[in-house]
Write an enzyme that holds these catalytic residues in place. Sequence first.
Site, PDB file in Angstrom:
ATOM      1  N   CYS A  98      32.290  41.443  44.678  1.00 40.33           N
ATOM      2  CA  CYS A  98      32.989  42.720  44.482  1.00 40.33           C
ATOM      3  C   CYS A  98      32.237  43.639  43.521  1.00 40.33           C
ATOM      4  O   CYS A  98      32.301  44.865  43.641  1.00 40.33           O
ATOM      5  CB  CYS A  98      34.394  42.471  43.932  1.00 40.33           C
ATOM      6  SG  CYS A  98      35.515  41.710  45.113  1.00 40.33           S
ATOM      7  N   HIS A 107      40.657  41.453  50.792  1.00 39.13           N
ATOM      8  CA  HIS A 107      39.389  41.952  51.324  1.00 39.13           C
ATOM      9  C   HIS A 107      38.651  40.788  51.984  1.00 39.13           C
ATOM     10  O   HIS A 107      38.766  39.629  51.543  1.00 39.13           O
ATOM     11  CB  HIS A 107      38.500  42.512  50.210  1.00 39.13           C
ATOM     12  CG  HIS A 107      38.806  43.928  49.830  1.00 39.13           C
ATOM     13  ND1 HIS A 107      38.591  44.420  48.562  1.00 39.13           N
ATOM     14  CD2 HIS A 107      39.292  44.972  50.552  1.00 39.13           C
ATOM     15  CE1 HIS A 107      38.948  45.684  48.513  1.00 39.13           C
ATOM     16  NE2 HIS A 107      39.368  46.050  49.709  1.00 39.13           N
TER      17      HIS A 107
END
Length: 703
Positions: A264, A168
Amino acid sequence: MSSLIQYLMCPPDHYEVDYVINPWMVGNVHRSSRERAVQQWQALYQQLSQRAKVQLVDPVQGWPDMVFTANAGLILGSTVVLSRFYHPERQGEQPYFKAWFEGQGYRVYELPPALAFEGAGDALLDRAGRWLWAGYGFRSMLESHPYLAKWLEIEVLSLRLVDERFYHLDTCFCPLSEGYLLYYPAAFDAYSNRLIEMRVPPEKRIPIQEADAIHFACNAVDVNGTILVNRVSPELEATLQERGFSVVQTELTEFLKAGGAAKCLTLRLNEAVAPQTDPVATVLSRTVTLQGHLVDSALLTNAIDCIVENGGSFQILKFHLGETRQSTSTVELSVSAPTEEMLDTILSALIERGAQLPEQSHQNARLEQVQKAGVAPDDFYVTTIYPTEVRVAGEWIPVRRQRMDGVIVVRGSEAYCTLIRDLQVGDAVVSGVEGIRTLRQASKERGSQEFTFMGSGVSSERRVEILVEQIAWELRQIKERGGKTVVVAGPVVIHTGGGSHLASLIREGYVQALLGGNAIAVHDLEQNLYGTSLGVDLVRGNAVKGGHKHHLKTINLIRKHGNIQAAVEAGAITGGVFYECIRAQVPFSLAGSIRDDGPLPDTEMDLVKAQQDYARLIQGADMVLMLSSMLHSIGAGNMTPAGVKLICVDINPAVVTKLADRGSLESVGIVTDVGLFLSLLVQQLSRLGQVYKRPELALASRQ
């Protein structure tokens, strides 16, 4: 909405590493501690709550990764682009996050089902709100970026991720206050790094090392200059402090087991955008079609790898799989890239693999004139070994003199390959990717050929004897139909005792042209004159006293006679490879180099002329046998079109791989001693029966 910064978090009530969807999860399934995870999450929650307002979404049993709320969606103002998860293991989170957003009054947009996008994990706002950084490569798809630009009314800059550990964008990239950027450059491709450097001035960039990156130093939350992070090195902490940031380290090791940390675990809810931004995302797309034995030949896999490795993305629009082994398959792909240059690179590579653009049936090739001799237009098409056609005046015409790494010139109703250096002012050169198609041979059906060695590949473990039997049979077939075999040989042929065997092949009519360098000729002639090669006795294997002078004396002798042919005719040379070439009138070409002694008078030291001579002798070849000569073989290989069988023999696997891996179905590499190979080849040809006589010799024997 409140002016206080707001975040969304999800309690880790059901958090667990239950599956593997990223490298961090490998080896950690069911090895996380719920108790420690709760403690670490609470510590982050407390630190964040002291500086911002934190809202919570209820966790749901069965969806352990809901704790990573950054992936819920992307928020800008009152608009949310809902995530569409790549992996099925997380797709069940989507309806719960959607319900929460709608309950808070956000306007929710949903991407088409085929487009993966993983929210603020792969899309990060420049902290001044000027543009949106969007990642792609592992989870989110490049094709989602134009939707982000349209719905959020912001410029989107696409960054390609290339290290699977940083799957990511937020694992390796963190925009900070005051225009600073904390990032790990090695996680991005070269284009993305250039884009970062163009948008962020050097004094604002904070690149980090791998040691910090693997502790998710970039997966941080910046709250008005206070950075909440799992762990940073003392050096990085000092750097951040020098820039005016305070650093709060809060251990999140239990979440690292699932591939996440501070960023996150949070989703910022009230992002703002600067009013002057333009809603644009420079993502370009084209549709291509591939047809053939896509699965058996791995052509589809190869094409997809080509797209991804060149920084693009793809969608399969249509796929028809052949129903029988003989049937061909067809796939229609949408190919996307962030720049026109990258898209053209991808399309050119796909055309090399036989792909066609649907528009080609109506569009002619684009021709640009040469403005300066020896200089091609900037966007010229680079040729491959495969037969190529170009569309001119509504007709497809074949390209003559096909070769690798050339350009295509169109003259009237004809097209031909040439080298850049040979271009003349006014030549019309094919440019771009329109109106070009390659005609690749369909993959042979498994087991349909008597000999399968002609399948492309490198063999070091197969029995060399079996391959020799197959090559001998093919050589025999070429010879009996009056075909042409070209040998490219290096001096190792002589060193390993293979000279007499190569001479035999020439004498018996199996070789129609010989290519090499100055060295093979010198060593062959020295071996005939003195029984040595570089002063080493080829029979006993030991150095001969005074033998180091032999090669220079050999060169001097040939120079005295004028050339090799004159020395043979004078009786000075009575055997060997080049003796047989002269006797059998087999043409040879010797290309010189800077390291050559002498050189021999026959050696062409003008490399342009040497290349031209190589190309002349290769023309019309059915097989090229490359024997332990990497540089000369690479040069010859680049001049050889598809359809010509290439056999590369070398003791070094790396050399064989480089020479055999041209994407040609007719290439094979054999890792073995070249002297042994030639010995076995001559023996096998002898076993095949009566030696073939050339027509003129057969006629003479009858008279």
